[in-house]
Write an enzyme that holds these catalytic residues in place. Structure first.
Site, PDB file in Angstrom:
ATOM      1  N   ARG A 357      -0.687  -8.666 -41.251  1.00  0.00           N
ATOM      2  CA  ARG A 357       0.451  -8.648 -42.170  1.00  0.00           C
ATOM      3  C   ARG A 357       0.400  -7.369 -42.997  1.00  0.00           C
ATOM      4  NH1 ARG A 357      -0.107 -12.720 -46.657  1.00  0.00           N
ATOM      5  NH2 ARG A 357      -0.552 -10.875 -47.905  1.00  0.00           N
ATOM      6  N   HIS A 361       2.711 -10.943 -49.094  1.00  0.00           N
ATOM      7  CA  HIS A 361       3.234 -12.201 -48.558  1.00  0.00           C
ATOM      8  C   HIS A 361       4.723 -12.301 -48.822  1.00  0.00           C
ATOM      9  CE1 HIS A 361       3.651 -16.422 -47.558  1.00  0.00           C
ATOM     10  NE2 HIS A 361       4.200 -16.617 -48.741  1.00  0.00           N
ATOM     11  N   TYR A 370      -6.257  -9.057 -53.460  1.00  0.00           N
ATOM     12  CA  TYR A 370      -7.205  -9.832 -52.663  1.00  0.00           C
ATOM     13  C   TYR A 370      -7.557  -9.165 -51.326  1.00  0.00           C
ATOM     14  CZ  TYR A 370      -2.732 -11.513 -50.728  1.00  0.00           C
ATOM     15  OH  TYR A 370      -1.463 -11.595 -50.193  1.00  0.00           O
TER      16      TYR A 370
END
Length: 484
Positions: A357, A361, A370
């Site tokens: 990805r 998100h 993170y």
């Protein structure tokens, strides 16, 4: 008995014959009952063996006398219903399967064929069209993401780095195949005919939005394109896909259902229930898992300890394949074969597309909190599906830098034009607040609508209704109209 008296030496000849006859009748009675049960069992077995499940069961058990004889002995005997093909052993072994499923790929990171003997099944025109679609998706993501940051739309989700999983899988489907998507499959919509203006209208919730502004952005859907509307809760679409595939099986038209989801959704209970239904009912469905490494901020190391998602297919007796999701050709091959199995054999197939990805998100997330920014940069610049596809096309003489420049400029202009058009379109009429729930509007909704309109009329100067389409001129977008 009256004519032949017994003596102390035992029963008479007639009594002996009577006793023997009685015993014979008892034996015949028992044999008759056993024969009846055998006939019933044989009839049931014949009916069962004629079904698809019966044929599968017969294949498992063998129904061969020789095989049954082999089962006899110290380690032979019964065949457990729960594991009819399992073999007996006298050695205790508590095992952990260390087998790792390989990743199928055709192109390496430089866009070169891994196997020089690979036979390309797709024409130059087809691959160029797919590459253009991948770039249009990427251009839309960039413009729409910036629009959200400017406050022009409320929410957005990008597909950076996953373009090949979208276009490569969608290109191998039949238009009549049914799609259940999660929320990061905009490329599937794009390939099937959902226009850039359709995307913009939905994100702006204007009068041309099929959902009439009732869904949050990126929750697309279109009946005419055979794509169900996106639903926010994770995994709800997976068991729905199994059910739809079972209906397709009963119709017998050869179409399949394709269900998309991420590896995070595979941690939900719905995932396991759906695969079990699809496997036991032999449903023509392709489960397409985009394993991009993160479920929002949760890395895969916190999601599972086993060999990814594809390994779970073994427990359900399903076909499975793990594919390089950044390799367009590999995704095309895997989806093509998976669809063939689902359509021709009525069997479910699980595809695990390994990718990364590239973006956050969603616009509500900051992934740099993170994960290392160096990793993000590496995947964007080194192992990117757009770059890999472009290098392959250029190596074949099917693409050049001039075409690349024209494509990027035209794609961005198309997206900006769509965004500007959607932004200036009015919202759905206020009357649409009370439609589409009931076939005939019930009395309580009639009263609520009447009260709202009366209130707006009484306090006309207090509300700015200029951005809403007038009730008397609103046209339902689901009607056959040409979208401006």
């Amino acid at each position: 008995k009256n004519q032949h008296k017994t003596t102390n030496q035992g029963p008479s000849t007639l009594e002996t014959k009577t006793m023997l006859l009685h015993r014979s009748l008892l034996r015949l009675s028992r044999h008759a009952r056993g024969a009846t049960r055998a006939c019933v069992f044989s009839a049931s077995r014949a009916a069962f063996s004629g079904s698809s499940r019966g044929r599968r069961r017969a294949a498992q058990l063998g129904h061969k006398k020789k095989k049954k004889k082999k089962q006899q002995g110290k380690l032979g005997g019964v065949e457990f219903p729960g594991a009819p093909t399992a073999r007996f052993t006298d050695r205790l072994s508590v095992e952990k399967d260390e087998h790792v499923i390989p990743v199928y790929r055709v192109l390496d990171e430089q866009g070169e064929l891994v196997n020089e003997e690979y036979e390309l099944s797709y024409s130059a025109d087809e691959l160029r069209e797919m590459y253009r679609a991948m770039n249009r998706l990427n251009a839309m993501d960039r413009v729409f993401y910036d629009a959200q940051r400017q406050g022009r739309i409320s929410f957005y989700m990008t597909a950076y780095g996953e373009e090949a999983t979208h276009i490569g899988s969608a290109a191998m489907l039949d238009p009549e195949d049914l799609v259940f998507a999660q929320y990061r499959e905009a490329g599937v919509f794009l390939w099937r005919g959902f226009s850039l203006l359709d995307f913009a209208n939905q994100c702006y919730s204007n009068k041309f939005d099929d959902g009439k502004g009732r869904q949050m952005p990126v929750h697309y859907g279109r009946r005419e394109l055979n794509i169900h509307t996106i639903s926010s809760p994770l995994s709800t679409q997976i068991p729905q896909a199994s059910g739809a595939a079972y209906a397709f099986k009963r119709e017998g038209k050869g179409n399949v259902v394709v269900c998309y989801f991420g590896e995070g959704a595979a941690s939900e209970g719905d995932f396991h229930a759906a695969l079990n239904f699809a496997s036991t009912l032999e449903c023509p469905v392709v489960f397409f898992c985009r394993n991009n490494g993160f479920a929002i901020s949760t890395p895969v190391t916190d999601q599972y300890a086993g060999d990814g998602i594809a390994s779970r297919a073994v427990g359900y007796g399903m076909h499975r394949v793990r594919v390089d999701g950044n390799d367009l050709l590999a995704v095309l091959d895997a989806t093509k074969e998976a669809r063939r199995i689902a359509s021709e054999e009525n069997k479910p197939v699980l595809i695990e597309a390994m990718t990364y990805r590239g973006g956050h998100h969603s616009t509500s997330d900051d992934s740099t909190r993170y994960r290392d920014s160096k990793d993000i940069k590496y995947w964007a610049q080194t192992d990117n599906p757009l770059l890999r596809t472009r290098l392959f096309l250029e190596s074949r003489g099917w693409w050049d830098s001039e075409q690349e420049t024209d494509l990027l400029q035209s794609a961005r202009k198309e997206v900006l034009d769509a965004l500007n058009s959607a932004e200036t379109s009015k919202k759905p009429a206020m009357s649409e607040l009370f439609t589409d729930v009931y076939d005939t509007k019930p009395q309580h909704l009639v009263e609520q609508e009447r009260d709202l309109l009366a209130h707006l009329k009484e306090f006309e100067g207090e509300y700015d209704l200029s951005e809403y389409e007038p009730n008397d001129s609103y046209v339902d977008p689901s009607a056959k109209i040409k979208r401006s």
